[in-house]
Design an enzyme around this catalytic site. Structure first.
Site, PDB file in Angstrom:
ATOM      1  CE  LYS A  13      -3.643  -2.712   2.067  1.00 39.44           C
ATOM      2  NZ  LYS A  13      -4.849  -2.773   2.897  1.00 39.44           N
ATOM      3  CD  GLU A 100      -6.818  -0.212   1.324  1.00 41.07           C
ATOM      4  OE1 GLU A 100      -5.729  -0.021   0.756  1.00 41.07           O
ATOM      5  OE2 GLU A 100      -6.950  -0.932   2.334  1.00 41.07           O
ATOM      6  N   GLY A 174      -7.451  -4.874   7.184  1.00 43.21           N
ATOM      7  CA  GLY A 174      -6.821  -4.008   8.167  1.00 43.21           C
ATOM      8  C   GLY A 174      -7.547  -3.936   9.498  1.00 43.21           C
ATOM      9  CB  SER A 213      -7.158  -9.354   9.116  1.00 45.36           C
ATOM     10  OG  SER A 213      -7.623  -8.009   9.225  1.00 45.36           O
TER      11      SER A 213
HETATM   12  P1  PGA Z   1      -4.524  -6.378   5.378  1.00 43.85           P
HETATM   13  O1  PGA Z   1      -4.784  -5.843   3.897  1.00 43.85           O
HETATM   14  O2  PGA Z   1      -3.734  -7.637   5.246  1.00 43.85           O
HETATM   15  O3  PGA Z   1      -3.760  -5.270   6.048  1.00 43.85           O
HETATM   16  O4  PGA Z   1      -5.858  -6.609   5.981  1.00 43.85           O
HETATM   17  C1  PGA Z   1      -5.050  -6.736   2.862  1.00 43.85           C
HETATM   18  C2  PGA Z   1      -5.275  -5.981   1.591  1.00 43.85           C
HETATM   19  O5  PGA Z   1      -5.923  -4.925   1.632  1.00 43.85           O
HETATM   20  O6  PGA Z   1      -4.817  -6.375   0.513  1.00 43.85           O
END
Ligand code: PGA
Length: 251
Positions: A13, A100, A174, A213
């Protein structure tokens, strides 16, 4: 059917300046030099780090990916990055349709499909993300939403060789919350149903990843769920050690 080779994708990200990005990438490359995890590994750093990481990953088993690409190959699109630019920077993969991007940039299925088509045209494999919101799950509409997103987000150019689909429930990204194994299995089966509807079959070799997550602790359980062919990892991929543990968790 030949078993599908697991795919592990790190999505950094908007995290990482030059020095820590190089350090994290070097640590991961060091891990892979010490042994094969039995799967394919793709790291998707911020666009600013692509050229630097191409050098770090040269000669390693780690592939480089973008986090998004524009549907056009070039032109007046301030702030965007195109498929050919990603290839130029050393990428073989690109994530499209991440929640996102869908939520934060208003991208719908049609735009995601156009981006995936642009990725294919540039010679990139597309990692197409789908997943329901908490409200959609609570309303009992999760599987319907997933099926619709899969059908609508795949361009005609998609094949199991140039495309993977990541099931990422928005409410699990997240948050530390994850679906149970039965819900993941049902969602992944629904992704396949969506593929079959879109292309009338031919999806046996398609890899369907779980994302949301994923940690070094829970990855083994996720990867043991029937129909889970890998994981897309955000937060935990910011640690080279944790991500490497995840890459080995299917054994
Ligand atoms: P995360 O994000 O592992 O922090 O939950 C996964 C993603 O958005 O690809």
């Amino acid at each position: 059917m030949t078993p599908r080779r697991p795919l592990f994708v790190a999505n950094w990200k908007m995290n990482g300046l030059h020095a820590d990005g190089i350090a994290r990438a070097s640590a991961l490359a060091g891990h892979t030099a010490g042994g094969d995890c039995g799967g394919d590994i793709v790291v998707c750093p911020p666009a600013t780090l692509l050229f630097a990481l191409r050098a770090v990953f040269a000669g390693s088993a780690i592939a480089l990916g973008g986090q998004d690409c524009h549907a056009a190959a070039e032109g007046a699109h301030t702030g965007d990055v195109s498929g050919p630019m990603l290839v130029d920077a050393g990428c073989t993969h690109v994530i499209v349709g991440h929640s996102e991007r869908r939520a934060g940039h208003g991208e719908g299925n049609e735009e995601v499909a156009a981006k995936a088509a642009a990725a294919h045209a540039a010679g990139l494999a597309a990692i197409v993300c789908v997943g329901e919101s908490a409200a959609e799950r609570n309303a009992g509409r999760a599987l319907a939403v997933i099926g619709r997103q899969v059908e609508g987000s795949l361009p005609a150019s998609a094949t199991p060789d140039n495309t993977a689909i990541a099931y990422e429930p928005v409410w699990a990204i997240g948050t530390g919350r994850t679906p149970g194994p039965a819900d993941i299995e049902a969602a992944h089966a629904q992704v396949r149903v969506g593929w079959e509807r879109r292309f009338s079959g031919g999806g046996e070799a398609l890899r369907v990843l779980y994302g949301g997550s994923v940690t070094a602790r829970n990855a083994g359980g996720m990867l043991a769920v029937p129909g889970v062919d890998g994981v897309l990892v955000g937060g935990a991929s910011l640690s080279a050690d944790a991500f490497w543990q995840i890459c080995q968790a299917h054994r």
